[in-house]
Write an enzyme that holds these catalytic residues in place. Structure first.
Site, PDB file in Angstrom:
ATOM      1  CB  CYS A 131     -58.653  50.914   2.125  1.00  0.00           C
ATOM      2  SG  CYS A 131     -57.538  51.422   3.424  1.00  0.00           S
ATOM      3  N   GLY A 247     -50.656  57.436  -8.489  1.00  0.00           N
ATOM      4  CA  GLY A 247     -49.656  56.488  -8.028  1.00  0.00           C
ATOM      5  C   GLY A 247     -48.275  57.028  -8.360  1.00  0.00           C
ATOM      6  CB  THR A 270     -46.990  59.986  -1.517  1.00  0.00           C
ATOM      7  OG1 THR A 270     -47.818  58.839  -1.264  1.00  0.00           O
ATOM      8  CG2 THR A 270     -45.734  59.897  -0.686  1.00  0.00           C
TER       9      THR A 270
END
Ligand SMILES: Cc1cc2nc3c(=O)[nH]c(=O)nc-3n(C[C@H](O)[C@H](O)[C@H](O)COP(=O)(O)O)c2cc1C
Length: 321
Positions: A131, A247, A270
């Protein structure tokens, strides 16, 4: 045609996963109209630390071309609350699997979190060694293969549950990082976490994110993630270690690219903010692709990439056509 798949000893409904930090603690998405978990094989829960955390100051997210930058700062209610109050709300029939994501600020904290989740019904534990949003701990562990291995070893010593190590793209050689994590006892690898990044507001002359820097996700990082998965696959395949590719996946073509590069499972993070129902569409697209090319089982896509043969070097016939 089968979309079921097996990885690190578990059966998955489909190869699609909802990624950590983008699907809450597993129950939030059920409140979205039309959502059901049939298209999903696993849900990775929000990164959890020992103590509760309020996260970073605003702004915590900012859009960039084809991407999203975030610096949430691991806001979470702490492991004790997650274990006693949130896990009991989930179904543990494996449809889908709910997998916690642990984040520590010291090797002891990682081990303590792994020990705590070992005592719960979770089928596996994801270790967030990468992270980039926290000021100490996370970034340093994931960017250093020695420290990454130490974290994995410490967790391995306290649990026999499968350990999934989430690799950072912010290290010099991600394949070497993968190799060290496998040697230290990882059962699977997630790749990639967000890419360290910055955005600046020229009018205030200040960084857009309250944390000054953050992690870039979304389509902008997909080519970086694909190469990482391709490289990690060379290291992981001989050990039969599966990869959870991620990703920038926003459609079936993206998901298929990751599988061809070597991923067994693939995840969306996302993209869920824009379309929480995206898994249903991606599954349909994968089925269509498998039909068109005669694949009968989704696992046949893993590593089916065929590289160009450049062994002859550059010749007028190959380079000047
Ligand atoms: C808002 C946000 C929060 C995230 N939180 C976590 C987290 O708590 N733990 C973690 O390991 N990764 C976290 N990630 C990284 C994602 O799980 C994922 O690996 C990364 O965003 C790449 O996938 P994507 O491009 O599909 O989002 C977060 C990403 C975003 C965008």
């Amino acid at each position: 045609m089968s979309l079921n798949t097996t990885a690190f000893g578990l059966d998955f409904n489909t190869p699609l996963c909802l990624l950590s930090g983008n699907a809450g603690y597993g129950t939030e998405y059920l409140k979205v109209s039309g959502f059901n978990y049939d298209a999903v094989g696993a849900v990775f829960l929000k990164g959890t630390t020992e103590a509760e955390r309020y996260g970073n100051p605003a702004e915590r997210v900012t859009e960039t071309p084809y991407g999203l930058m975030n610096a949430i700062g691991l806001q979470n209610p702490g492991a004790a609350t997650v274990i006693s109050e949130l896990l009991p709300k989930l179904n543990w029939d494996g449809k889908p699997h709910f997998i916690p994501n642990i984040s520590g600020f010291s090797i002891d904290e990682y081990a303590s979190l792994a020990r705590a989740f070992d005592q719960t019904p979770v089928p596996a534990i994801e270790i967030n060694i990468s992270c980039p949003n926290v000021k100490k701990g996370g970034a340093a562990f994931g960017n250093d293969p020695d420290l990454s291995a130490k974290v994995v070893e410490a967790c391995r010593a306290v649990t026999s549950k499968p350990l999934i190590v989430k690799l950072s793209p912010n290290q010099t050689d991600i394949a070497e990082g993968a190799r060290r994590c496998i040697d230290a006892g990882a059962n699977a690898l997630s790749a990639i976490n967000t890419v360290s990044a910055m955005a600046i507001d020229i009018h205030t002359r200040m960084p857009r994110l309250g944390n000054n820097q953050g992690g870039l996700s979304g389509p902008a990082i997909k080519p970086i993630a694909l190469l990482a998965v391709h490289k990690i696959y060379q290291v992981a395949k001989p050990h039969h270690i599966p990869i959870i590719g991620q990703g920038g996946i926003t459609n079936a073509e993206d998901a298929i690219e990751f599988m061809l590069a070597g991923a067994t499972l693939v995840g969306m993070g996302t993209a869920l903010a824009k379309d929480p129902l995206i898994a249903n569409k991606i599954i349909k697209g994968i089925q269509k692709y498998m039909n068109s090319y005669g694949f009968t089982h989704v696992s046949q896509l893993t590593g089916a990439l065929e590289l160009h043969d450049n062994s002859a070097g550059c010749t007028p016939a190959s380079c000047l056509k």
